[in-house]
Scaffold this motif. Structure first.
Motif, short mmCIF file in Angstrom:
data_model
loop_
_atom_site.label_atom_id
_atom_site.label_comp_id
_atom_site.label_asym_id
_atom_site.label_seq_id
_atom_site.Cartn_x
_atom_site.Cartn_y
_atom_site.Cartn_z
N HIS A 187 0.81 -1.22 -0.05
CA HIS A 187 0.07 0.06 -0.13
C HIS A 187 0.78 1.31 0.09
O HIS A 187 1.77 1.66 1.01
N TRP A 188 0.91 2.04 -0.93
CA TRP A 188 1.67 3.15 -1.09
C TRP A 188 0.80 4.39 -0.91
O TRP A 188 -0.21 4.59 -1.22
N THR A 189 1.53 5.59 -0.52
CA THR A 189 0.91 6.64 -0.24
C THR A 189 1.65 8.05 -0.70
O THR A 189 2.74 7.94 -0.54
N GLU A 318 -7.36 2.65 -7.91
CA GLU A 318 -7.26 1.47 -8.48
C GLU A 318 -6.80 1.38 -10.00
O GLU A 318 -7.31 2.57 -10.62
N VAL A 319 -5.69 0.68 -10.28
CA VAL A 319 -5.16 0.61 -11.77
C VAL A 319 -5.36 -0.53 -12.55
O VAL A 319 -5.09 -1.68 -11.71
N THR A 320 -5.98 -0.57 -13.53
CA THR A 320 -6.35 -1.69 -14.31
C THR A 320 -5.30 -1.62 -15.63
O THR A 320 -5.32 -0.63 -16.28
N ALA A 321 -4.15 -2.24 -15.62
CA ALA A 321 -3.15 -2.14 -16.63
C ALA A 321 -2.39 -3.45 -16.84
O ALA A 321 -2.34 -4.10 -15.94
N PRO A 322 -1.96 -3.66 -18.07
CA PRO A 322 -1.22 -4.74 -18.25
C PRO A 322 0.14 -5.06 -17.47
O PRO A 322 0.60 -3.93 -17.06
N ARG A 323 0.69 -6.18 -17.39
CA ARG A 323 1.74 -6.36 -16.91
C ARG A 323 3.02 -5.86 -17.53
O ARG A 323 4.21 -5.67 -16.83
N ASP A 324 2.81 -5.52 -19.10
CA ASP A 324 4.10 -4.85 -19.63
C ASP A 324 4.07 -3.35 -19.75
O ASP A 324 4.66 -2.82 -20.77
N ALA A 325 3.11 -2.81 -18.81
CA ALA A 325 3.00 -1.37 -19.01
C ALA A 325 4.24 -0.60 -18.47
O ALA A 325 4.90 -1.24 -17.80
N ARG A 354 -2.79 0.85 -4.29
CA ARG A 354 -2.56 -0.73 -3.82
C ARG A 354 -2.11 -1.45 -5.05
O ARG A 354 -2.40 -1.22 -6.20
N GLU A 355 -0.92 -2.02 -4.73
CA GLU A 355 -0.23 -2.83 -5.69
C GLU A 355 0.00 -4.00 -5.28
O GLU A 355 0.54 -4.41 -4.17
#
Length: 383
Positions: A187-189, A318-325, A354-355
Motif C-alpha cells: 500500500h503506497w501513499t 485502483e489501476v487496471t493495466a497490463p503487466r508489460d505497461a 494498492r499494488e
C-alpha cells in the motif's frame, strides 16, 4: 479493550454450518441476503466478488478483475471455528483446503464488527490513522489459535492466511509468531496532494475522462474497456515471479485480506468474463464520485484505466493495466490523475495506491516518490 470473559469458541464441521452462520449474521446486522450487496459485479480484487454466501467481500488488489468464463478448481470446506459472546455471534473462520493440497489449510474469516462497519461507512477497515480495535485483534488471535488446533487434529501441518501487516489479521499474526512467507503487495501513499510536485523526468501522456455511466453498447470505447479488463485478468491467472510457486498455488484463490476469492464448494464453478455492465458497476463501486481516467497510447488506443474513490479525505486509486505497461507512463498517468483531482477541487489530502505483485505499478509508485504505508503479506503457522 479486551474480549469479554463470556466469549466461547466452537468447531463445526457440518457442511451447512457456513450457510447457517451467514444467515445468522445477516439477521444480526440487518443485511438482506436476497439482494446484491454492494452494487457491483461478482469478483475479487476490487470489491466485485460476491462474497461467500452473500456476505460482503473484502477490499481487493489494484489490477485484479473479474475472471474469464472458465472452470476453476474449488477449495474444500473442512469446518468452521465460531466465536460468540454469550449467544451473540462475533464472527467465524472457515478452514479451506486448496485443490491438490494435503499438508496445508487456509484460514478465511469474517467478523460481525467488520460487516457492521462496512454497512455504516462503506469499508471494513477503520479510518486511516485510527488505532486498530484491540478487541478485533484479540478475537482474530483467538480464532486463529482454535483454527490451528483443529487443523492439526484434521492432519494438516500448516495453516495459511494473508492480509495487511497493519490490520487486525496482521497484528494477530504477530501475536502468534507466524512467519511471513512472501510479500504479496504493498500500500503506497502520495501525501499532501496540494503541495506535491511530479518528478520532472516523467513523459507526456494522454488522459481522457472515462464516460460515466457508459454510453449505450455496442460502442468502441466500451469494447476497449472489456478487452483491457479481460486481458489483465488473463495475465493475473499466472502468479508473478516474485511469489514462490508453492506459495502462489496455496494462496492463488485468496484476496489480500485473507479471504478466499472463489466460493469454496465440492464442485468447480463457472465464473463469467468481464462485460460492459460488470465494469460499469465496478467503477461505480470503486470510484462513485466519477474520478476515472483512461490512459491512452500515442495512437489513441487504451493502455490502462485509473479509478480513484474518495473516502475520509483520501483518494484510493485502483489501476487496471497490463503487466508489460511502462512504469514511467503509469507514473505520468497517476500524476495526471492527481492534477485532475486538484483541478476538480476534490477533497483528497493524500493518494493511496494498492499494488499486488505488480512490478510496473510498484516502480511507478517509486517514481512518484510514494512511500509504503502497509504490506499485504502471506502468513504461515506450523502446527
Amino acid at each position: 479493550m479486551s474480549l469479554p470473559a463470556a466469549v466461547t469458541v466452537e468447531f463445526d464441521a457440518a457442511p451447512a454450518a457456513d450457510a447457517l452462520l451467514s444467515q445468522e449474521l445477516a439477521d444480526l446486522v440487518g443485511l438482506d441476503l436476497t439482494e446484491e450487496w454492494p452494487t457491483a459485479p461478482a469478483h475479487q480484487p476490487p470489491e466485485t466478488a460476491a462474497p461467500p454466501l452473500g456476505l460482503p467481500a473484502a477490499t481487493p488488489p489494484a489490477t485484479a478483475v473479474r475472471p474469464e468464463a472458465t472452470r476453476v478448481e474449488a477449495f474444500a470446506f473442512r469446518g468452521v471455528v465460531v466465536a460468540r459472546a454469550g449467544r451473540e455471534l462475533l464472527g467465524w473462520a472457515r478452514l479451506l483446503q486448496p485443490p491438490g493440497e494435503s499438508a496445508a489449510v487456509v484460514f478465511d474469516h469474517i467478523l460481525a464488527a467488520g460487516v457492521r462497519r462496512r454497512l455504516a461507512t462503506g469499508r471494513y477497515a477503520t479510518e486511516r490513522g485510527a488505532p486498530e480495535p484491540a478487541d478485533e485483534i484479540a478475537l482474530l488471535t483467538l480464532l486463529l489459535r482454535h483454527a490451528a488446533s483443529h487443523a492439526k487434529e484434521l492432519g494438516f501441518a500448516t495453516i495459511n492466511w494473508s492480509g495487511p501487516d497493519t490490520s487486525p489479521i496482521g497484528r494477530a499474526a504477530d501475536e502468534l509468531g507466524a512467519r511471513v512467507d512472501a510479500v504479496l503487495g504493498r500500500h503506497w501513499t502520495v501525501p499532501d496532494l496540494r503541495a506535491w510536485t511530479p518528478p520532472s523526468a516523467l513523459p507526456e501522456v494522454t488522459l481522457h475522462r472515462t464516460p460515466r455511466p457508459f454510453p449505450p453498447c455496442p460502442h468502441p470505447t466500451v469494447e476497449a474497456y472489456v478487452q483491457l479488463y479481460n486481458d489483465v485478468h488473463a495475465e493475473d491467472e499466472h502468479p508473478a515471479d516474485t511469489v514462490p510457486d508453492d506459495l502462489a498455488q496455496l494462496v492463488a484463490g485468496q484476496r489480500p485480506d485473507g479471504a478466499v476469492a472463489r466460493r469454496p464448494a465440492d464442485v468447480a464453478e463457472v465464473e463469467p468474463a468481464w462485460d460492459a455492465a460488470g465494469i460499469d458497476a465496478y467503477l461505480a463501486d470503486r470510484a462513485p464520485q466519477g474520478h476515472v481516467l483512461d490512459l491512452l497510447a500515442p495512437d489513441g488506443t487504451l493502455t490502462a484505466q485509473l479509478a480513484a474513490g474518495l473516502l475520509d479525505g483520501r483518494a484510493l486509486l485502483e489501476v487496471t493495466a497490463p503487466r508489460d505497461a511502462a512504469p514511467s507512463e503509469l507514473a505520468a498517468g497517476i500524476a495526471g490523475l492527481i492534477d485532475h483531482l486538484r483541478a476538480d477541487e476534490a477533497q483528497a489530502a493524500d493518494l493511496d495506491i494498492r499494488e499486488i505483485a505488480d512490478p510496473p505499478l510498484r516502480r511507478a509508485a517509486e517514481l512518484l516518490g510514494a512511500r509504503i504505508t502497509s504490506r499485504w503479506q502471506a502468513y504461515a503457522l506450523t502446527l
